[in-house]
Design an enzyme around this catalytic site. Structure first.
Site, PDB file in Angstrom:
ATOM      1  N   TYR A  53       0.702  -1.102   0.281  1.00 15.17           N
ATOM      2  CA  TYR A  53       0.120  -0.357  -0.326  1.00 15.17           C
ATOM      3  C   TYR A  53       1.084   0.917   0.104  1.00 15.17           C
ATOM      4  O   TYR A  53       1.754   1.395   0.890  1.00 15.17           O
ATOM      5  CB  TYR A  53      -0.840   0.119   1.037  1.00 15.17           C
ATOM      6  CG  TYR A  53      -2.089   1.207   1.331  1.00 15.17           C
ATOM      7  CD1 TYR A  53      -2.421   1.755   0.740  1.00 15.17           C
ATOM      8  CD2 TYR A  53      -1.346   2.053   2.047  1.00 15.17           C
ATOM      9  CE1 TYR A  53      -3.772   2.529   0.526  1.00 15.17           C
ATOM     10  CE2 TYR A  53      -1.659   3.521   2.305  1.00 15.17           C
ATOM     11  CZ  TYR A  53      -3.258   3.814   1.462  1.00 15.17           C
ATOM     12  OH  TYR A  53      -4.007   4.718   1.188  1.00 15.17           O
ATOM     13  N   HIS A  83      -4.667  16.265  -2.203  1.00 12.57           N
ATOM     14  CA  HIS A  83      -5.218  16.341  -1.065  1.00 12.57           C
ATOM     15  C   HIS A  83      -4.722  17.585  -0.631  1.00 12.57           C
ATOM     16  O   HIS A  83      -5.764  17.922   0.949  1.00 12.57           O
ATOM     17  CB  HIS A  83      -3.902  15.558  -0.394  1.00 12.57           C
ATOM     18  CG  HIS A  83      -4.882  13.995  -0.245  1.00 12.57           C
ATOM     19  ND1 HIS A  83      -4.435  13.181  -1.226  1.00 12.57           N
ATOM     20  CD2 HIS A  83      -4.897  12.963   0.664  1.00 12.57           C
ATOM     21  CE1 HIS A  83      -4.275  11.988  -1.878  1.00 12.57           C
ATOM     22  NE2 HIS A  83      -5.067  12.060  -0.485  1.00 12.57           N
ATOM     23  N   ASN A 195       0.611  11.444   5.706  1.00 11.89           N
ATOM     24  CA  ASN A 195      -0.188  10.919   6.318  1.00 11.89           C
ATOM     25  C   ASN A 195       0.519  11.120   8.080  1.00 11.89           C
ATOM     26  O   ASN A 195       2.177  10.761   8.152  1.00 11.89           O
ATOM     27  CB  ASN A 195       0.067   9.350   6.601  1.00 11.89           C
ATOM     28  CG  ASN A 195      -0.976   8.740   5.624  1.00 11.89           C
ATOM     29  OD1 ASN A 195      -2.111   8.640   6.315  1.00 11.89           O
ATOM     30  ND2 ASN A 195      -0.741   8.091   4.588  1.00 11.89           N
ATOM     31  N   TYR A 279     -18.908  28.624  46.692  1.00 12.88           N
ATOM     32  CA  TYR A 279     -18.759  27.715  46.165  1.00 12.88           C
ATOM     33  C   TYR A 279     -17.260  27.520  44.947  1.00 12.88           C
ATOM     34  O   TYR A 279     -16.217  27.411  45.036  1.00 12.88           O
ATOM     35  CB  TYR A 279     -19.230  26.384  45.094  1.00 12.88           C
ATOM     36  CG  TYR A 279     -20.399  25.562  45.476  1.00 12.88           C
ATOM     37  CD1 TYR A 279     -20.564  25.441  47.253  1.00 12.88           C
ATOM     38  CD2 TYR A 279     -21.195  24.727  45.388  1.00 12.88           C
ATOM     39  CE1 TYR A 279     -21.054  24.298  48.347  1.00 12.88           C
ATOM     40  CE2 TYR A 279     -22.037  23.772  46.175  1.00 12.88           C
ATOM     41  CZ  TYR A 279     -22.220  24.135  47.615  1.00 12.88           C
ATOM     42  OH  TYR A 279     -22.915  22.906  48.054  1.00 12.88           O
ATOM     43  N   ARG A 282     -15.023  28.653  47.621  1.00  9.35           N
ATOM     44  CA  ARG A 282     -14.701  27.461  48.601  1.00  9.35           C
ATOM     45  C   ARG A 282     -13.724  26.568  47.750  1.00  9.35           C
ATOM     46  O   ARG A 282     -13.055  26.043  48.217  1.00  9.35           O
ATOM     47  CB  ARG A 282     -15.768  27.396  49.358  1.00  9.35           C
ATOM     48  CG  ARG A 282     -15.484  25.688  50.902  1.00  9.35           C
ATOM     49  CD  ARG A 282     -16.276  26.364  51.258  1.00  9.35           C
ATOM     50  NE  ARG A 282     -17.463  26.348  50.493  1.00  9.35           N
ATOM     51  CZ  ARG A 282     -18.783  25.521  51.726  1.00  9.35           C
ATOM     52  NH1 ARG A 282     -18.955  24.429  52.082  1.00  9.35           N
ATOM     53  NH2 ARG A 282     -20.267  25.475  50.870  1.00  9.35           N
ATOM     54  N   PHE A 327      -2.125   6.855  11.921  1.00 11.40           N
ATOM     55  CA  PHE A 327      -2.204   7.584  11.917  1.00 11.40           C
ATOM     56  C   PHE A 327      -3.973   8.351  12.456  1.00 11.40           C
ATOM     57  O   PHE A 327      -4.231   9.206  12.084  1.00 11.40           O
ATOM     58  CB  PHE A 327      -2.650   7.639  10.562  1.00 11.40           C
ATOM     59  CG  PHE A 327      -3.141   6.419   9.779  1.00 11.40           C
ATOM     60  CD1 PHE A 327      -4.780   7.054   9.947  1.00 11.40           C
ATOM     61  CD2 PHE A 327      -3.050   5.699   9.247  1.00 11.40           C
ATOM     62  CE1 PHE A 327      -5.385   5.855   9.749  1.00 11.40           C
ATOM     63  CE2 PHE A 327      -3.959   5.328   8.553  1.00 11.40           C
ATOM     64  CZ  PHE A 327      -5.238   5.183   8.866  1.00 11.40           C
ATOM     65  N   GLU A 411     -12.471   4.168   4.297  1.00  6.65           N
ATOM     66  CA  GLU A 411     -12.260   5.252   5.921  1.00  6.65           C
ATOM     67  C   GLU A 411     -13.263   5.650   6.823  1.00  6.65           C
ATOM     68  O   GLU A 411     -13.605   6.891   6.266  1.00  6.65           O
ATOM     69  CB  GLU A 411     -11.055   7.000   5.536  1.00  6.65           C
ATOM     70  CG  GLU A 411      -9.801   6.479   4.916  1.00  6.65           C
ATOM     71  CD  GLU A 411      -9.621   7.602   3.865  1.00  6.65           C
ATOM     72  OE1 GLU A 411      -9.409   8.476   4.741  1.00  6.65           O
ATOM     73  OE2 GLU A 411      -8.428   7.382   3.576  1.00  6.65           O
TER      74      GLU A 411
END
Length: 497
Positions: A53, A83, A195, A279, A282, A327, A411
């Protein structure tokens, strides 16, 4: 001593120091050997017929399409170009630099198979402040931060853009000015570059650096508010917290004791009739402490990620490259979402303390002004803190709880951690503003406790405020005061330890 990429452990503080030019770097011989050996493995795999791959196949759903050795280089360059589809405003230049620092350290681990020449070119960019322009939107935080990392490394090819001071300039023009030729990517190098989780990681690093200071400042602001309110120091006694020993709680209670040390004002009302404070005063150790616990958790995970390999495939030998899921951004995404809630709570409780200071109780005038009616005093800045607190609450939705399949279902589960990182930093920016307003309120309230003195640390911080923002005697434009206070917070001008 210089930081050695691929050899030393990278930390949040070291990454910030490298980015700010305070820590030099080098690639040691051991790392060079490891990188070169990894590269040889990729070159061997690239010449084999066996499909591996990303080295001799297409990407994502095209992983079943084998690529010839002659097409390998073009495949890697196409990867970056196709990309680089990010949108939105550019991220801060410092984030771009930290992304490159983290990527170099990951590539130097020797499992990515890229050439040393490629790493050295990225280092040249870092060392010469050639910072790529990276859009803030477009990553889903799995398969790595594909879009932002593609934009980050387009300039290696002579594509994309650089920041030159505050101006955007075409990468090809900048490379020519530096006598650099665009690189031609080879087998596996495109994947090695895009990646990874470096976009998520950089946002976590910057956020942690900011949150660390704001946690300390929140304690200071809380202590100053308590002094102005004439609250009690007894809820911070060591004996109370050792029987519920969360790390953050112990840290905060110890800091509060230090912040009240030798306070004449605290001692002046030790035997008053008041039984307990609200609160938001405190419970500072429990609330600020819980936020610290989240900070510790994210810091630990971030520093694991900074020294990890989040590439794909991982090159183990000249016959084995595993296509796994390192990744995937989920380990950081979930922790960042947790830290975002923790950061938001610092603002939530701070706003409540602001409100208490303008109620007009225990010797304080309503709205912290003696001329109420004609003067509105500090009525309206609390509107601002309330607005910011609600904005932060809306930003606390955890993106890591969502997932939209991409890449034709290949994906099919993604982390959305890039959105987590961006929102984390948005929340922290709002916290800076909220604490700035609380500090302004607290300084005003403390004026009504004079001639009593406070601890040395609080007196110093009160002076820092008064050197920049004067006591409010009658109504004036407060925007300038708020802006001055925010600047003091952003520049880390307060003494917190």
């Amino acid at each position: 001593m210089a930081f050695r990429y691929g050899f030393d452990k990278l930390t949040v503080n070291k990454a910030i120091a490298i980015a700010e030019g305070k820590l030099s770097t080098l690639i040691p011989k051991e790392t060079i050997n490891r990188v070169n050996e990894s590269r040889k493995k990729v070159e061997t795999i690239a010449t084999h017929d066996k499909a591996v791959y990303g080295i001799n196949t297409g990407f994502g759903p095209l992983c079943d399409v084998q690529i010839t050795p002659e097409e390998t280089n073009k495949l890697q360059e196409n990867l970056l170009i196709t990309h680089a589809v990010g949108v939105g405003h550019p991220i801060d230049k410092k984030l771009s630099k930290i992304m490159m620092i983290c990527k170099v350290h990951a590539l130097c681990q020797g499992f990515s198979g890229v050439r040393l020449e490629l790493i050295q070119r990225i280092l040249y960019f870092i060392n010469n402040d050639l910072l790529p322009v990276v859009p803030e939107q477009g990553s889903v935080g799995a398969s790595g931060d594909l879009a932002p990392l593609s934009h980050l490394f387009l300039p290696l090819l002579g594509e994309g853009e650089f920041w030159i001071n505050d101006t955007i300039s075409p990468a090809r023009k900048v490379l020519k000015k530096h006598n650099l030729k665009p690189l031609q990517l080879q087998a596996k190098e495109g994947l090695g570059l895009i990646n990874g989780t470096q976009f998520i990681l950089a946002h976590s690093i910057v956020g942690l650096n900011k949150m660390n200071y704001l946690l300390d400042l929140a304690d200071v602001a809380g202590a100053m508010s308590i002094e102005g309110y004439k609250g009690s120091a007894s809820p911070f006694k060591k004996a109370l917290h050792t029987i519920r020993p969360f790390k953050g709680n112990l840290k905060v209670s110890k800091r509060m004791r230090l912040l009240f040390k030798n306070s004449q004002n605290i001692m002046s009302h030790e035997n008053c009739e008041r039984v307990q404070d609200p609160y938001s005063m405190r419970c500072i150790p429990q609330v600020h402490g819980a936020s610290r616990n989240a900070y510790y958790h994210l810091k630990r995970l971030t520093e694991i990620e900074m020294n990890s390999v989040t590439d794909n495939p991982i090159v183990l030998s000249d016959t084995e490259a595993i296509s796994g899921g390192n990744f995937h951004g989920q380990p950081l995404a979930m922790a960042i979402d947790y830290a975002s809630i923790a950061a938001s709570e610092l603002g939530n409780i701070s706003d409540r303390r602001c409100y208490l200071l303008i109620e007009g109780k225990y010797g304080l005038p309503r709205l912290l002004t003696t001329g109420g009616g004609l003067n509105s005093g500090f009525m309206i800045p609390q509107y601002t803190t309330a607005s910011l607190v609600t904005e932060n609450k809306s930003l606390c939705f955890p993106p890591s709880a969502d997932s939209i399949p991409t890449s034709l279902g290949q994906e099919d589960h993604v982390s959305m951690g890039s959105i987590s990182g961006r929102k984390f930093n948005q929340i922290l920016e709002n916290i800076e503003k909220i604490l700035a307003i609380e500090l302004m309120y607290a300084a005003q309230a403390m004026e009504f406790r004079r001639p009593n003195r406070f601890s040395d640390l609080l007196e110093k911080n009160h002076k820092i405020i008064r050197d920049n923002v004067k006591k409010l005697e009658e109504d004036r434009l407060l925007k300038d005061d708020i802006t001055a206070m925010i600047t003091l917070v952003k520049t880390k001008s307060f003494i917190v330890k």
